[in-house]
Write a protein that holds these residues in place. Structure first.
Motif, PDB file in Angstrom:
ATOM      1  N   GLU A 203       0.842  -1.191   0.000  1.00  0.00           N
ATOM      2  CA  GLU A 203       0.000   0.000   0.000  1.00  0.00           C
ATOM      3  C   GLU A 203       0.881   1.247   0.000  1.00  0.00           C
ATOM      4  OE1 GLU A 203      -0.252  -1.890   3.022  1.00  0.00           O
ATOM      5  OE2 GLU A 203      -1.681  -3.354   2.241  1.00  0.00           O
ATOM      6  N   TYR A 204       0.374   2.297  -0.612  1.00  0.00           N
ATOM      7  CA  TYR A 204       1.089   3.577  -0.558  1.00  0.00           C
ATOM      8  C   TYR A 204       0.135   4.721  -0.887  1.00  0.00           C
ATOM      9  CZ  TYR A 204       1.340   3.651  -5.729  1.00  0.00           C
ATOM     10  OH  TYR A 204       1.035   3.671  -7.074  1.00  0.00           O
ATOM     11  N   GLU A 205       0.503   5.916  -0.428  1.00  0.00           N
ATOM     12  CA  GLU A 205      -0.270   7.125  -0.699  1.00  0.00           C
ATOM     13  C   GLU A 205       0.160   7.711  -2.041  1.00  0.00           C
ATOM     14  OE1 GLU A 205      -2.682   8.524   0.985  1.00  0.00           O
ATOM     15  OE2 GLU A 205      -2.588   7.602   2.990  1.00  0.00           O
TER      16      GLU A 205
ATOM     17  N   SER B  11       5.295  10.679  -5.353  1.00  0.00           N
ATOM     18  CA  SER B  11       4.192   9.779  -5.684  1.00  0.00           C
ATOM     19  C   SER B  11       4.355   9.192  -7.081  1.00  0.00           C
ATOM     20  CB  SER B  11       2.853  10.514  -5.591  1.00  0.00           C
ATOM     21  OG  SER B  11       2.535  10.854  -4.262  1.00  0.00           O
ATOM     22  N   GLU B  12       4.718  10.027  -8.023  1.00  0.00           N
ATOM     23  CA  GLU B  12       4.880   9.559  -9.401  1.00  0.00           C
ATOM     24  C   GLU B  12       6.042   8.567  -9.504  1.00  0.00           C
ATOM     25  OE1 GLU B  12       2.722  10.009 -11.526  1.00  0.00           O
ATOM     26  OE2 GLU B  12       1.640  11.835 -10.969  1.00  0.00           O
TER      27      GLU B  12
ATOM     28  N   GLU C 159      -5.192   9.362  -3.574  1.00  0.00           N
ATOM     29  CA  GLU C 159      -5.791   8.144  -3.044  1.00  0.00           C
ATOM     30  C   GLU C 159      -4.767   7.258  -2.344  1.00  0.00           C
ATOM     31  OE1 GLU C 159      -6.531   4.702  -5.781  1.00  0.00           O
ATOM     32  OE2 GLU C 159      -6.541   6.291  -7.291  1.00  0.00           O
ATOM     33  N   PHE C 160      -5.293   6.340  -1.553  1.00  0.00           N
ATOM     34  CA  PHE C 160      -4.496   5.318  -0.889  1.00  0.00           C
ATOM     35  C   PHE C 160      -4.558   4.085  -1.774  1.00  0.00           C
ATOM     36  CE2 PHE C 160      -4.101   1.863   2.321  1.00  0.00           C
ATOM     37  CZ  PHE C 160      -2.845   2.203   2.811  1.00  0.00           C
TER      38      PHE C 160
END
Length: 222
Positions: free
Chosen positions: A149-151, A159-160, A182-183
């Motif tokens: 899982e990650y934000e 994030s990218e 999103e998560f």
């Protein structure tokens, strides 16, 4: 269990270990490593990498003790050490957890997380070595898939980068394109272990039992 990273920074071999200087070794931590100094070191490395307090020394000690159950352990903490010089000195450069069964994953689906690479060692193959070790452990335990899982926030450079690595290079699927913020829960199938995997696992464990102990005190506190 130990694994070797394919990424090395030198071809010079250490006479004491037979490994190239700069190579990465991953092992499962146990309470034998849980000194106050080492637990503080792991916590400081993780907190600096995350950019906020993520682990405390007591939490590190608790996670290390989980490895005392050996092959029967559910959650363990993998530790990455880089061979710094040809005299066998190693430094701590990362950690990662792997769990055979979590409350939030379906039966037969393992999990890895808490992936930490020391700031000064990022981009040198440490993260890939930790992921390989974690997924190998889950495969050898007979699990068919793995979840992470990650934000994610669209347009955010970190994030990218994680999206490209997790859902690109590592082959995870989050069930479709990400939204704006999103998560992400991502899974991928694990290959069934082969006879070669079993032999390599047995050999690496035997080598670790007869090899030199790591030198936590030599690791840079990060």
């Amino acid at each position: 269990m130990t694994t070797e990273a394919e990424e090395v920074s030198s071809k010079v071999t250490s006479p004491s270990t037979g490994r190239p200087a700069g190579s990465v070794r991953v092992e499962i931590g146990t309470s034998k490593l849980a000194t106050q100094a080492f637990c503080c070191q792991v916590a400081e490395m993780a907190n600096r990498a995350y950019g906020y307090p993520r682990l405390s020394p007591p939490e590190v000690s608790q996670r290390l003790s989980m490895g005392d159950d050996g092959k029967h352990a559910n959650r363990v903490l993998h530790l990455a050490f880089r061979l710094q010089t040809t005299d066998g000195e190693e430094i701590l450069v990362g950690c990662c957890s792997s769990t055979k069964q979590t409350p939030w994953c379906p039966r037969g689906c393992g999990h890895w997380g808490l992936l930490v690479v020391a700031v000064e060692a990022q981009g040198t193959g440490v993260g890939s070595a930790l992921v390989r070790a974690a997924e190998q452990r889950l495969r050898l335990a007979g699990l068919q898939s793995v979840q992470i899982e990650y934000e994610y926030t669209r347009g955010d450079p970190d994030s990218e980068r994680l999206y490209a690595w997790y859902e690109g290079s590592l082959g995870f699927s989050g069930g479709g394109p990400p939204g704006y913020n999103e998560f992400r829960r991502c899974r991928k199938k694990l290959k069934a272990p082969t006879d070669e995997d079993e032999k390599a696992h047995s050999g690496s464990c035997a080598g670790r039992r007869h090899g030199a102990s790591p030198s936590p005190s030599a690791a840079t506190a990060t």
